[in-house]
Design an enzyme around this catalytic site. Structure first.
Site, PDB file in Angstrom:
ATOM      1  N   GLY A  86      20.384 -11.736  -8.585  1.00  9.06           N
ATOM      2  CA  GLY A  86      19.584 -12.699  -7.849  1.00  9.06           C
ATOM      3  C   GLY A  86      18.861 -13.666  -8.762  1.00  9.06           C
ATOM      4  O   GLY A  86      18.839 -14.880  -8.524  1.00  9.06           O
ATOM      5  N   GLY A  87      18.271 -13.145  -9.836  1.00  2.00           N
ATOM      6  CA  GLY A  87      17.558 -13.999 -10.770  1.00  2.00           C
ATOM      7  C   GLY A  87      18.468 -14.991 -11.463  1.00  2.00           C
ATOM      8  O   GLY A  87      18.132 -16.177 -11.602  1.00  2.00           O
ATOM      9  N   GLY A 143      13.199  -9.302  -8.826  1.00  7.07           N
ATOM     10  CA  GLY A 143      14.326  -8.732  -8.098  1.00  7.07           C
ATOM     11  C   GLY A 143      15.464  -8.386  -9.032  1.00  7.07           C
ATOM     12  O   GLY A 143      15.263  -8.083 -10.207  1.00  7.07           O
ATOM     13  N   SER A 144      16.669  -8.464  -8.515  1.00  5.92           N
ATOM     14  CA  SER A 144      17.844  -8.035  -9.264  1.00  5.92           C
ATOM     15  C   SER A 144      18.253  -9.071 -10.303  1.00  5.92           C
ATOM     16  O   SER A 144      17.906 -10.254 -10.211  1.00  5.92           O
ATOM     17  CB  SER A 144      19.018  -7.799  -8.311  1.00  5.92           C
ATOM     18  OG  SER A 144      19.471  -9.034  -7.773  1.00  5.92           O
ATOM     19  N   CYS A 153      10.583  -1.090 -11.329  1.00  4.23           N
ATOM     20  CA  CYS A 153      11.357  -1.759 -12.366  1.00  4.23           C
ATOM     21  C   CYS A 153      11.107  -1.143 -13.735  1.00  4.23           C
ATOM     22  O   CYS A 153      11.787  -1.488 -14.704  1.00  4.23           O
ATOM     23  CB  CYS A 153      11.034  -3.243 -12.396  1.00  4.23           C
ATOM     24  SG  CYS A 153       9.267  -3.595 -12.472  1.00  4.23           S
ATOM     25  N   GLU A 156      11.695 -11.877 -13.199  1.00  5.04           N
ATOM     26  CA  GLU A 156      11.586 -10.512 -13.729  1.00  5.04           C
ATOM     27  C   GLU A 156      12.683  -9.711 -13.051  1.00  5.04           C
ATOM     28  O   GLU A 156      12.671  -9.531 -11.840  1.00  5.04           O
ATOM     29  CB  GLU A 156      10.188  -9.949 -13.452  1.00  5.04           C
ATOM     30  CG  GLU A 156       9.925  -8.622 -14.120  1.00  5.04           C
ATOM     31  CD  GLU A 156      10.172  -7.463 -13.179  1.00  5.04           C
ATOM     32  OE1 GLU A 156      11.254  -6.847 -13.295  1.00  5.04           O
ATOM     33  OE2 GLU A 156       9.317  -7.182 -12.348  1.00  5.04           O
TER      34      GLU A 156
END
Length: 509
Positions: A245-246, A241-242, A302, A265
């Site tokens: 978020g990570g 995700g973003s 991505c 990732e």
């Protein structure tokens, strides 16, 4: 299979509670039933405790039993393929043909891990027999293998509702490693998540395995994911995700009394370097490939090429003009969610307002509420290097063309880059000196380097690396794709001076 608006905790359907949510059709903006409830703290605790209770029994299974389980999941997903694809297309706006390909990838990677379990390679057994005569000290008998780390939290991704979601690569690699999985479903495709979760639970039952090895929990916001990562039973996290978020999950995991790894990732701008002879020989071909890679699935990969770098020349200007012309003819497409669409438009506005960036081209603007138009912008190398904000990912079909004065400035741009999932070189024979100089830099920056191709399209195999130095991923030593992904959820353990009766089969004898 019937969609009931349920979570599945150790095989048991659970309705959840407030806040309730439902999917939205990206093409129309209309809500899609049924409503789904969010997991409570008690729901998450139950899922995690069930996973913890199942861990020892599940990891002790013979590898071939786990392989049979992965095969059973693949078979049940294939049996429900029509329902899953129809539901996923409705919830994501992605075309059925794309989703059928993604479903094949999903079942394929499950079978890939099943095949890996057919050998001892995944466990990496190592045996060093005792040497009592060694001087100055005797050597003990030492034997090493890999074992699963424990229950894993997996987060579904918005842009791959099958291959990076409930039964995606994180789940497949964790289950292959002998780790129970608790999935936090993505709220953009909850019905798809339920259908796939039901297929997994059916496989659990058919294989006679402890039901706690898999659960699906839902939530409209971030609270459920935060509680999942903070739970003491969870021993590792898989996230796609973003960056925001990570990083948020990494902070939660690091603040626990016993910190755990987060394998996140988080995206990339995937720089593409166009060297002079390649532009001279193939600029039309390169421009066509660039636009195809940039705009596939509304740029919601991505690995789409977010920045292209070239040296000032007539051929570079012709390439930029051709890319801008080709972009005019590209139709708009719906983005996955209103939130992703809003972030994309904000990114376009940020670039448009930048004093050292010029607008090069814009694609067709659609009429749908989440439709996005592709966009190209231009800047120079000095501005790009000086302003790190120009290297921020704008998830969607926009890209920045960076003009360098000479190969030295091209190297300066490469040095200024953060960690990337991919980097691409387009080069011909006379470009090799410059290509080697760039390659030396890019090997420090990226997890995968492409020559004369495009980064979209990630082959799922043993040689693939889908990861890279931070912020492309949280651990540049790992991969989220291919059999290397299994290592994220394994840890080595050594046995010293053990008898065969106590050793695991792969280390005895």
């Amino acid at each position: 299979m019937t969609i009931q608006g349920m979570m599945l905790i150790a095989g048991v359907p659970v309705a959840g509670t407030e806040p309730v949510f439902c999917a939205t059709d990206p093409r129309s903006g209309e809500a899609i039933g049924p409503e789904f409830g969010s997991a409570t703290t008690a729901d998450i605790d139950r899922a995690c405790r069930q996973a913890e209770a199942a861990f020892d029994e599940y990891r002790a299974l013979a590898a071939m039993r786990r392989a049979q389980f992965l095969e059973a999941i693949a078979e049940r997903i294939e049996a429900a393929a029509d329902s899953i694809v129809t539901c996923a297309s409705r919830e994501t706006g992605l075309p059925p043909a794309r989703l059928r390909g993604e479903l094949v990838r999903t079942t394929g990677q499950l079978r890939q891990f099943a095949a890996l379990l057919g050998s001892d390679g995944w466990a990496e057994p190592c045996m060093l027999t005792a040497d009592p005569e060694r001087l100055p000290t005797p050597r003990p008998d030492l034997r090493r293998r890999n074992i699963g780390v424990g229950p894993v939290a997996v987060f579904g991704a918005s842009n791959f509702p099958l291959a990076y979601s409930v039964a995606g690569g994180d789940t497949a690699s964790a289950l292959a490693a002998g780790c129970p999985v608790v999935v936090k479903g993505h709220p953009a495709h909850p019905a798809t998540s339920e259908l796939v979760a039901r297929a997994i639970c059916a496989a659990v039952t058919a294989c006679g395995l402890p039901p706690g090895i898999f659960s699906l929990v839902n939530g409209a916001g971030t609270e459920q994911g935060a509680a999942l990562v903070a739970h003491a039973a969870i021993q590792s996290v898989g996230f796609t995700g973003s960056r925001a978020g990570g990083v948020a999950l990494m902070k939660i995991a690091a603040a626990r009394p016993a910190p755990i790894p987060v394998h996140a990732e988080m995206g990339s701008i995937n720089p593409v370097f166009l060297l002079p002879q390649a532009l001279t020989d193939r600029r039309v071909e390169i421009a066509e490939g660039y636009l195809a890679s940039l705009t596939a699935s509304a740029g919601q990969f991505c690995t789409n090429p977010g920045v292209v770098i070239g040296c000032a020349s007539k051929e570079w200007e012709e390439f930029c003009a051709l890319a801008a012309e080709l972009l005019h003819d590209i139709a708009s497409a719906p983005m996955l969610t209103a939130r992703i669409h809003a972030a994309y438009e904000a990114g376009l506005n940020r670039l448009a307002d930048h004093p050292n960036v010029s607008h090069a081209s814009r694609g067709n603007v659609g009429s749908g509420p989440h439709d996005c138009a592709a966009a190209l912008f231009r800047t120079d190398a000095a501005s790009f290097v000086a302003d790190g904000d120009l290297a921020d990912e704008n998830f969607g079909p926009s890209s920045l063309l960076v003009t360098c004065r000479d190969p030295h400035e091209m190297q300066m741009v490469a040095e200024a880059l953060e960690g990337q999932l991919t980097a691409t070189l387009h080069a011909e024979a006379t470009d090799m000196i410059s290509a080697r100089d760039l390659l030396t830099i890019l090997e420090r920056k990226a997890g995968r380097i492409i020559l004369n191709g495009w980064p979209t399209g990630v082959e799922v195999d043993a040689a693939m690396v889908h990861g890279g130095p931070f912020p492309a991923s949280s651990d540049g030593r790992a991969s989220a794709v291919g059999t290397l992904a299994m290592r994220r959820f394994l840890r080595p353990i050594a046995y010293q001076n053990f008898t065969d009766e106590l050793l695991p089969p792969e280390l005895s004898g």
